[in-house]
Enzyme design. Sequence first.
Site, mmCIF file in Angstrom:
data_model
loop_
_atom_site.group_PDB
_atom_site.id
_atom_site.type_symbol
_atom_site.label_atom_id
_atom_site.label_comp_id
_atom_site.label_asym_id
_atom_site.label_seq_id
_atom_site.Cartn_x
_atom_site.Cartn_y
_atom_site.Cartn_z
ATOM 1 N N CYS A 64 -25.780 158.832 86.416
ATOM 2 C CA CYS A 64 -25.843 157.970 85.639
ATOM 3 C C CYS A 64 -24.836 157.905 84.285
ATOM 4 O O CYS A 64 -24.840 157.005 83.608
ATOM 5 C CB CYS A 64 -27.356 157.770 85.232
ATOM 6 S SG CYS A 64 -28.373 157.386 86.417
ATOM 7 N N HIS A 82 -27.574 154.170 78.158
ATOM 8 C CA HIS A 82 -27.929 153.789 79.419
ATOM 9 C C HIS A 82 -29.417 153.560 79.515
ATOM 10 O O HIS A 82 -30.390 153.910 78.697
ATOM 11 C CB HIS A 82 -27.941 155.427 80.164
ATOM 12 C CG HIS A 82 -28.316 155.496 81.671
ATOM 13 N ND1 HIS A 82 -28.180 154.609 82.201
ATOM 14 C CD2 HIS A 82 -29.209 156.364 81.928
ATOM 15 C CE1 HIS A 82 -28.793 154.931 83.389
ATOM 16 N NE2 HIS A 82 -29.517 155.920 83.225
ATOM 17 N N ASN A 110 -32.913 150.298 85.836
ATOM 18 C CA ASN A 110 -31.808 151.407 85.555
ATOM 19 C C ASN A 110 -30.552 151.087 86.951
ATOM 20 O O ASN A 110 -30.974 151.442 87.780
ATOM 21 C CB ASN A 110 -32.379 152.938 85.608
ATOM 22 C CG ASN A 110 -31.380 153.809 85.677
ATOM 23 O OD1 ASN A 110 -30.221 153.723 85.851
ATOM 24 N ND2 ASN A 110 -31.959 154.882 85.300
HETATM 25 N N1 COA Z 1 -46.812 152.702 89.478
HETATM 26 C C1 COA Z 1 -48.029 153.302 89.440
HETATM 27 N N2 COA Z 1 -48.090 154.423 89.089
HETATM 28 C C2 COA Z 1 -46.959 155.220 89.362
HETATM 29 C C3 COA Z 1 -45.837 154.764 89.365
HETATM 30 C C4 COA Z 1 -45.612 153.373 89.334
HETATM 31 N N3 COA Z 1 -44.407 152.666 89.751
HETATM 32 N N4 COA Z 1 -44.672 155.761 89.184
HETATM 33 C C5 COA Z 1 -45.379 156.842 89.242
HETATM 34 N N5 COA Z 1 -46.886 156.646 89.116
HETATM 35 C C6 COA Z 1 -47.938 157.686 88.798
HETATM 36 C C7 COA Z 1 -47.570 159.174 89.529
HETATM 37 O O1 COA Z 1 -47.718 159.043 90.989
HETATM 38 C C8 COA Z 1 -48.514 159.996 88.763
HETATM 39 O O2 COA Z 1 -49.807 159.827 89.528
HETATM 40 P P1 COA Z 1 -50.624 161.146 89.643
HETATM 41 O O3 COA Z 1 -51.044 161.532 88.213
HETATM 42 O O4 COA Z 1 -51.723 160.133 90.502
HETATM 43 O O5 COA Z 1 -49.701 161.879 90.502
HETATM 44 C C9 COA Z 1 -48.615 159.099 87.304
HETATM 45 O O6 COA Z 1 -48.018 158.025 87.618
HETATM 46 C C10 COA Z 1 -48.014 159.863 86.235
HETATM 47 O O7 COA Z 1 -46.799 160.176 86.687
HETATM 48 P P2 COA Z 1 -45.883 160.637 85.573
HETATM 49 O O8 COA Z 1 -44.468 160.949 86.345
HETATM 50 O O9 COA Z 1 -46.294 161.725 84.749
HETATM 51 O O10 COA Z 1 -45.521 159.442 84.925
HETATM 52 P P3 COA Z 1 -44.791 159.102 83.639
HETATM 53 O O11 COA Z 1 -45.217 158.536 82.298
HETATM 54 O O12 COA Z 1 -43.715 160.389 83.340
HETATM 55 O O13 COA Z 1 -43.765 157.904 83.901
HETATM 56 C C11 COA Z 1 -41.633 157.651 85.041
HETATM 57 C C12 COA Z 1 -42.877 158.099 85.095
HETATM 58 C C13 COA Z 1 -40.609 157.982 86.088
HETATM 59 C C14 COA Z 1 -41.429 156.139 84.491
HETATM 60 C C15 COA Z 1 -40.954 158.489 83.631
HETATM 61 O O14 COA Z 1 -41.300 159.873 83.893
HETATM 62 C C16 COA Z 1 -39.361 157.988 83.372
HETATM 63 O O15 COA Z 1 -39.111 157.057 83.157
HETATM 64 N N6 COA Z 1 -38.457 159.147 83.661
HETATM 65 C C17 COA Z 1 -37.309 159.276 83.286
HETATM 66 C C18 COA Z 1 -36.867 158.481 84.497
HETATM 67 C C19 COA Z 1 -35.362 158.276 84.120
HETATM 68 O O16 COA Z 1 -34.974 157.527 83.319
HETATM 69 N N7 COA Z 1 -34.493 158.672 85.060
HETATM 70 C C20 COA Z 1 -33.175 158.209 85.091
HETATM 71 C C21 COA Z 1 -32.293 159.235 84.141
HETATM 72 S S1 COA Z 1 -30.837 159.117 84.521
#
Ligand code: COA
Length: 334
Positions: A113, A255, A285
Amino acid sequence: MSGGAAVLCGLGTWLPPHAVTNDDLARELDTSDEWIRSRTGIGVRHVADPATATSDLAVEAGRRALKSAGCEAVDAVLLATTTPDHPCPATAPLVADRLGLGTVAAFDVGAVCTGFLYALAAGAGLIAAGTASRVLVIGADMYSSILDPADRSTRAIFGDGAGAVVLRAGYADEPGVLTAPVLGSDGSGSELIIVRAGGSREPLHSLTRGQGDPYFRMQGQSVFRNAVERMAEASLTAARRAGWSAGEIDRLVAHQANLRILHAVADRMRLPRQRCPVHLDQVGNTAAASVPLALAHAVTSGCLEPGHRTVLTAFGGGLTWGACAVRWPAITPA
Ligand code: COA
């Protein structure tokens, strides 16, 4: 060609027409519009049809950037992408050929990214070295080709798209000059964002033996923390290199990973959140395409104006990050 500063002089974008809403995803996966909006800020993403490849998106954005710059020829084409048409060869030469740009230098840049920021820096370097006086820099990605159809955490976030700029040789005091880009990496975090199969460690033929994982994997929470720290730090350094204090940044075009990341970066830099244009609600994204798509949207929505002290920043797999300051020039995106 005698070298010089690199000046932004054209901007073009392209999104595949098919839009996938959160409700569309919720019909396929265990997720909801409420969860995706509240955890990411994303409402819609665009997804290319299976007959499309990254080069198709890159050509459309590249053509528009050339039109926006009013130029028909460049000396180099740089394509930032994690989803090349093929593992070999690079996709940039094909894009250059399809744009009718002749036998110019053309290569791909792989920084996930952050790829667009790395490619901008490389393009500016070609200009400073006197190797090129005009460079087409494209960020294009088709994550729909590498996402696990069953993975709700990545399918909710990523979308396909492309954005491109033209750089030309100019003078250090012009609007649009890129100020010494800031780039960094930390390979100790390489496992946080990874496609395991398809390289030399796990060759593609391992898949035919039923081994290996061909899909994009991400450890969301660690990525989140790193993205906030690195983009804030790099942006402050980029602003300093331009002679601006943090408070003097008019626009931070970051980003578009997650709305909570954008807010956390702004808060960490003590910048009003309104100075960070938001585009991810409409496109998700889009990886290497994210920064140029956000720039074009900010300009057309009236949020980014000529003269604005602007910092571009990105973070991605590698881990990699980058930032660059530019006093925004008068450009009409195409
Ligand atoms: N819908 C519903 N639940 C979801 C989900 C979705 N689309 N995606 C993940 N979950 C669930 C997970 O499975 C997890 O469930 P569990 O507790 O039963 O295992 C729960 O939500 C919490 O997951 P977690 O990873 O702690 O959530 P989060 O608040 O960190 O959000 C992201 C997840 C991916 C949205 C977040 O971590 C994020 O945005 N990270 C950065 C990603 C990014 O920007 N990447 C590119 C960078 S270049």
